[in-house]
Design an enzyme around this catalytic site. Structure first.
Site, PDB file in Angstrom:
ATOM      1  N   TYR A   1      42.685 -24.591  32.011  1.00 57.61           N
ATOM      2  CA  TYR A   1      41.792 -25.219  31.628  1.00 57.61           C
ATOM      3  C   TYR A   1      42.239 -24.938  29.006  1.00 57.61           C
ATOM      4  O   TYR A   1      43.334 -23.877  29.370  1.00 57.61           O
ATOM      5  CB  TYR A   1      41.121 -24.730  30.844  1.00 57.61           C
TER       6      TYR A   1
ATOM      7  N   ARG B   1      50.200 -22.180  24.906  1.00 55.76           N
ATOM      8  CA  ARG B   1      48.779 -21.430  25.824  1.00 55.76           C
ATOM      9  C   ARG B   1      48.441 -22.132  27.324  1.00 55.76           C
ATOM     10  O   ARG B   1      48.622 -20.982  28.249  1.00 55.76           O
ATOM     11  CB  ARG B   1      47.664 -20.880  25.584  1.00 55.76           C
TER      12      ARG B   1
ATOM     13  N   ARG C   1      40.567 -26.373  53.935  1.00 54.31           N
ATOM     14  CA  ARG C   1      40.333 -26.069  53.194  1.00 54.31           C
ATOM     15  C   ARG C   1      41.262 -24.803  53.768  1.00 54.31           C
ATOM     16  O   ARG C   1      41.077 -23.858  54.346  1.00 54.31           O
ATOM     17  CB  ARG C   1      38.156 -25.278  53.184  1.00 54.31           C
TER      18      ARG C   1
ATOM     19  N   HIS D   1      43.575 -21.191  51.498  1.00 59.08           N
ATOM     20  CA  HIS D   1      43.598 -20.259  50.413  1.00 59.08           C
ATOM     21  C   HIS D   1      45.289 -20.185  50.026  1.00 59.08           C
ATOM     22  O   HIS D   1      45.606 -20.720  49.041  1.00 59.08           O
ATOM     23  CB  HIS D   1      43.344 -18.489  50.613  1.00 59.08           C
TER      24      HIS D   1
ATOM     25  N   LYS E   1      43.868 -18.440  31.682  1.00 60.40           N
ATOM     26  CA  LYS E   1      42.205 -19.226  31.192  1.00 60.40           C
ATOM     27  C   LYS E   1      42.153 -20.327  31.767  1.00 60.40           C
ATOM     28  O   LYS E   1      42.490 -21.043  32.126  1.00 60.40           O
ATOM     29  CB  LYS E   1      42.412 -20.293  29.680  1.00 60.40           C
TER      30      LYS E   1
ATOM     31  N   GLU F   1      36.280  -7.995  24.876  1.00 58.54           N
ATOM     32  CA  GLU F   1      36.120  -9.448  24.233  1.00 58.54           C
ATOM     33  C   GLU F   1      34.933 -10.052  24.705  1.00 58.54           C
ATOM     34  O   GLU F   1      33.907  -9.727  24.991  1.00 58.54           O
ATOM     35  CB  GLU F   1      37.012 -11.315  24.112  1.00 58.54           C
TER      36      GLU F   1
ATOM     37  N   LEU G   1      41.521 -12.435  26.535  1.00 61.40           N
ATOM     38  CA  LEU G   1      42.320 -13.733  26.155  1.00 61.40           C
ATOM     39  C   LEU G   1      43.109 -13.649  25.026  1.00 61.40           C
ATOM     40  O   LEU G   1      42.649 -13.328  24.191  1.00 61.40           O
ATOM     41  CB  LEU G   1      41.472 -15.111  26.827  1.00 61.40           C
TER      42      LEU G   1
HETATM   43  N1  PDD Z   1      36.382 -19.853  24.947  1.00 62.81           N
HETATM   44  N2  PDD Z   1      37.889 -14.934  24.834  1.00 62.81           N
HETATM   45  C1  PDD Z   1      37.345 -15.712  26.213  1.00 62.81           C
HETATM   46  C2  PDD Z   1      36.901 -15.228  27.476  1.00 62.81           C
HETATM   47  C3  PDD Z   1      37.029 -17.604  25.915  1.00 62.81           C
HETATM   48  O1  PDD Z   1      37.087 -17.677  26.803  1.00 62.81           O
HETATM   49  C4  PDD Z   1      37.408 -17.903  24.604  1.00 62.81           C
HETATM   50  C5  PDD Z   1      37.210 -19.265  24.227  1.00 62.81           C
HETATM   51  C6  PDD Z   1      38.493 -17.089  23.888  1.00 62.81           C
HETATM   52  C7  PDD Z   1      38.314 -17.477  22.769  1.00 62.81           C
HETATM   53  O2  PDD Z   1      39.841 -18.003  22.206  1.00 62.81           O
HETATM   54  P1  PDD Z   1      40.566 -19.444  21.507  1.00 62.81           P
HETATM   55  O3  PDD Z   1      40.240 -18.868  20.016  1.00 62.81           O
HETATM   56  O4  PDD Z   1      41.652 -20.120  21.639  1.00 62.81           O
HETATM   57  O5  PDD Z   1      39.248 -20.641  21.522  1.00 62.81           O
HETATM   58  C8  PDD Z   1      38.651 -15.600  23.993  1.00 62.81           C
HETATM   59  C9  PDD Z   1      36.786 -21.650  24.740  1.00 62.81           C
HETATM   60  C10 PDD Z   1      35.376 -21.930  23.666  1.00 62.81           C
HETATM   61  C11 PDD Z   1      35.440 -22.474  25.753  1.00 62.81           C
HETATM   62  O6  PDD Z   1      36.111 -21.880  27.308  1.00 62.81           O
HETATM   63  O7  PDD Z   1      34.733 -22.949  26.210  1.00 62.81           O
END
Ligand code: PDD
Length: 286
Positions: free
Chosen positions: A32, A51, A100, A102, A147, A179, A203
């Site tokens: 996403y 990304r 179902r 995997h 992501k 992070e 990320l």
């Molecule tokens: N999340 N690290 C993680 C684990 C994140 O979920 C996010 C952002 C970031 C920052 O990435 P960016 O600057 O590209 O938004 C770092 C989004 C906002 C969410 O899951 O809602």
């Protein structure tokens, strides 16, 4: 009633439905993006779509839409929304399966979903006073650069913060800063901005990139490298960044003050640079 996109159709969110056999639902098998939109101008759209492509490549799922199709989908969602500042959510899953299993289906029909919501950025009070955070061991998988929609670990980690009355959980793996549960983390020490280096343990944030670009542009010294636990705990300033939180100061960590216990001067400068940069986006030059 907000409009969403599902598999080629624009329809009211209430009318949208996916199969319970969707691999996104059963396995979290999807990726996403969250894209902030200011005054109906998407912020760093090409970077977000880039990304998304990298996430799709990492999970071995062909991109179901061309770049042009993504652009027009996003434009249509933005135009239909009632708010000027928005958060556009895009999701692609590996679609439904007959039974179902995997293993990837032989024929994959990805599910493509797009949603627009009002953008909720930090309140004036949060910007002025900063927020509290807790720390935790990063117990996620080793592909945090993807992501992925499988966010169970992130949800558990974020909830630790909420349960402690805090805004975010700052994570460490083997004593090294990774992070936040849903954000990237920066440290300021002796006037230098320290950022964790991009790898599979975090990320690659779009906001992270913007913050480093602004630092370079305005002559703030930066170091991108491993940051250990002790450096975070003795930081002059600690920030979190994300598409919806922008840049926000963390003023306490595990109940102890970070630096002076209030947003620091370097944060103040970065916050202003970031807001100025947003203005250029709103004028259509982002
Ligand atoms: N999340 N690290 C993680 C684990 C994140 O979920 C996010 C952002 C970031 C920052 O990435 P960016 O600057 O590209 O938004 C770092 C989004 C906002 C969410 O899951 O809602």
């Amino acid at each position: 009633m907000s409009l969403c996109y599902l598999n080629g159709q624009f329809l009211p969110l209430e009318k949208a439905a996916v199969s319970p056999m969707d691999r996104g639902f059963l396995f979290g098998d999807g990726v996403y993006e969250v894209i902030p939109v200011y005054s109906r101008q998407p912020f760093r759209l090409d970077e977000h779509l880039g990304r998304l492509q990298r996430s799709l490549d990492a999970i071995r799922l062909a991109n179901p839409l061309s770049a042009e199709a993504w652009h027009s989908l996003v434009a249509r969602l933005i135009a239909a929304a009632e708010w000027d500042d928005q958060s556009v959510y895009l999701q692609v899953t590996r679609g439904p399966m007959a039974i179902r299993n995997h293993a990837f289906p032989k024929v994959v029909t990805p599910t493509v979903f797009g949603l627009v919501e009002p953008l909720v950025t930090p309140s004036g009070e949060q910007v002025e006073k900063g927020v509290a955070a807790v720390s935790a061991t990063d117990f996620r998988w080793l592909r945090c650069n993807v992501k992925a929609t499988s966010l169970l670990a992130n949800c558990l980690l974020r909830q630790m913060a909420i349960d402690a009355g805090c805004a975010e959980t700052v994570m460490f793996r083997d004593g090294i800063l990774t992070e936040g549960a849903a954000s990237n983390i920066f440290v300021v020490k002796d006037g230098t901005l320290l950022a964790p280096q991009k790898n599979h343990l975090m990320l690659s944030g779009i906001t992270y990139d913007v913050v480093l670009e602004l630092a370079t542009q305005y002559g703030l010294p930066t170091e991108v490298r491993d940051i250990c636990d002790a450096e975070v705990r003795s930081a002059d300033e600690l920030w979190l960044t994300s598409s919806t939180k922008e840049v926000l100061a963390i003023v306490t960590l595990d109940g102890r003050p970070v630096g002076a216990g209030k947003p620091g001067p370097v944060f103040g400068r970065m916050y202003r640079w970031y807001q100025d940069f947003k203005q250029t986006v709103m004028r259509g030059h982002g």
